[in-house]
Design a protein around this motif. Structure first.
Motif, PDB file in Angstrom:
ATOM      1  N   HIS A  87       0.832  -1.205   0.000  1.00 37.34           N
ATOM      2  CA  HIS A  87       0.000   0.000   0.000  1.00 37.34           C
ATOM      3  C   HIS A  87       0.867   1.256   0.000  1.00 37.34           C
ATOM      4  CE1 HIS A  87      -3.329  -2.682   0.676  1.00 37.34           C
ATOM      5  NE2 HIS A  87      -2.833  -3.087   1.827  1.00 37.34           N
ATOM      6  N   LEU A  99      -7.049   1.829  -0.927  1.00 33.14           N
ATOM      7  CA  LEU A  99      -7.107   0.671  -0.045  1.00 33.14           C
ATOM      8  C   LEU A  99      -8.262  -0.235  -0.449  1.00 33.14           C
ATOM      9  CD1 LEU A  99      -6.535   2.436   3.402  1.00 33.14           C
ATOM     10  CD2 LEU A  99      -4.862   1.167   2.039  1.00 33.14           C
ATOM     11  N   PHE A 103     -10.819  -2.678   4.423  1.00 28.13           N
ATOM     12  CA  PHE A 103      -9.467  -2.681   5.002  1.00 28.13           C
ATOM     13  C   PHE A 103      -9.536  -2.312   6.479  1.00 28.13           C
ATOM     14  CE2 PHE A 103      -5.348  -0.622   5.914  1.00 28.13           C
ATOM     15  CZ  PHE A 103      -4.497  -1.645   5.539  1.00 28.13           C
ATOM     16  N   CYS A 106      -5.779   0.265   9.283  1.00 33.91           N
ATOM     17  CA  CYS A 106      -5.365   1.654   9.068  1.00 33.91           C
ATOM     18  C   CYS A 106      -4.407   2.126  10.161  1.00 33.91           C
ATOM     19  CB  CYS A 106      -6.591   2.567   9.001  1.00 33.91           C
ATOM     20  SG  CYS A 106      -7.513   2.435   7.439  1.00 33.91           S
ATOM     21  N   LEU A 109      -1.049   0.796   9.417  1.00 31.24           N
ATOM     22  CA  LEU A 109      -0.502   1.418   8.210  1.00 31.24           C
ATOM     23  C   LEU A 109      -0.019   2.835   8.500  1.00 31.24           C
ATOM     24  CD1 LEU A 109       0.088   0.987   5.239  1.00 31.24           C
ATOM     25  CD2 LEU A 109      -2.227   1.783   4.701  1.00 31.24           C
ATOM     26  N   ILE A 125      -4.212   8.517   5.329  1.00 30.16           N
ATOM     27  CA  ILE A 125      -4.830   7.359   5.984  1.00 30.16           C
ATOM     28  C   ILE A 125      -5.761   7.817   7.094  1.00 30.16           C
ATOM     29  CG2 ILE A 125      -4.395   5.223   7.251  1.00 30.16           C
ATOM     30  CD1 ILE A 125      -1.560   5.261   5.947  1.00 30.16           C
TER      31      ILE A 125
END
Length: 257
Positions: A87, A99, A103, A106, A109, A125
């Motif tokens: 990603h 994404l 998903f 987060c 990420l 994000i």
């Protein structure tokens, strides 16, 4: 020997110099970089990793960062989450955060983006999370037991899929061999209501169809509804008349998700 050298020089002088130059149609491949991220190998262009000067990846790609481990193949090794790196790489390639639907990582990420020094990605994000949270609809579930024959038990849910699943479950637990859910109990796609029941000698309420076919006990209906609610992520927020102990015996149950 001198004669041979003289002959070779004469031949070279007659060669077209354009032949010794790369063809104009020949594309030189960009410099590629292979990274080992937590055991996952990623191959990309150096310019992709260099998109944000001063970032961890830009420094690795241009060999500015010291002390980066090397794997057995000579590739820079970064001890971070390998699968999630795709990603990050897609963001560097496209400039957009894309994404997959549903998903759920987060938070992780964001930490990965911050580690690599990609503040723009981290903010994207977080904004994605805020937008998803504000747009998510709350689902309501209500189970009302009036204890009266005329009203019986009513189940309402703002998500029709829950009602359909509950119908199927009722058919499964029924003591009679039902061909399908009795539509006489269906009010709408969001609600079902069981008006017909009688009390047994022990006080148990028995749910009946209009033709007196036994379906199951009312307590079983409430129990299956409550268990399905919990399995599907609903939270109980209020219960009326819980003095009897079990929530199955409450007159009113309200859930949200």
């Amino acid at each position: 020997m001198e004669l041979k050298l003289s002959r070779m020089e004469s031949e070279l002088n007659h060669i077209n110099p354009d032949v010794l130059q790369p063809s104009k149609n020949c594309k030189v491949l960009p410099l590629m970089v292979t990274l080992n991220i937590g055991g996952c190998l990623y191959i990309t262009q150096k310019q992709t990793l260099s998109k944000y000067p001063g970032s961890f990846l830009e420094e690795v790609a241009n060999r500015k960062r010291q002390g980066v481990p090397i794997d057995s193949k000579g590739n820079p090794f970064i001890d971070r989450d390998g699968p999630l790196f795709r990603h990050i790489l897609n963001f560097l390639r496209t400039g957009e955060l894309i994404l997959p639907e549903g998903f759920q990582e987060c938070g992780l990420l964001v930490r990965e983006a911050e580690f690599y020094g990609l503040e723009r990605l981290a903010e994207a994000i977080k904004e994605h999370e805020r937008t998803r949270g504000s747009s998510a609809e709350t689902t309501f579930l209500e189970v009302i037991d009036s204890h009266e024959r005329s009203q019986g038990l009513k189940v309402f849910c703002s998500d029709p899929d829950f009602i359909e699943r509950l119908k199927g479950r009722i058919v499964q637990v029924s003591k009679s061999r039902l061909d399908g859910f009795p539509e006489e109990f269906a009010i709408s796609s969001n609600a079902i209501q069981f008006r017909h029941f009688i009390k047994s000698e022990t006080g148990t309420r028995l749910v009946l169809k209009e033709d007196n076919t036994f379906v199951c006990t009312l307590e079983t209906l409430k129990f299956e509804t409550v268990m399905m609610a919990f399995r599907r992520g609903f939270r109980l927020i209020t219960s009326l008349d819980s003095s009897k102990g079990s929530i199955v015996h409450c007159e009113g149950l309200h859930f949200i998700k």
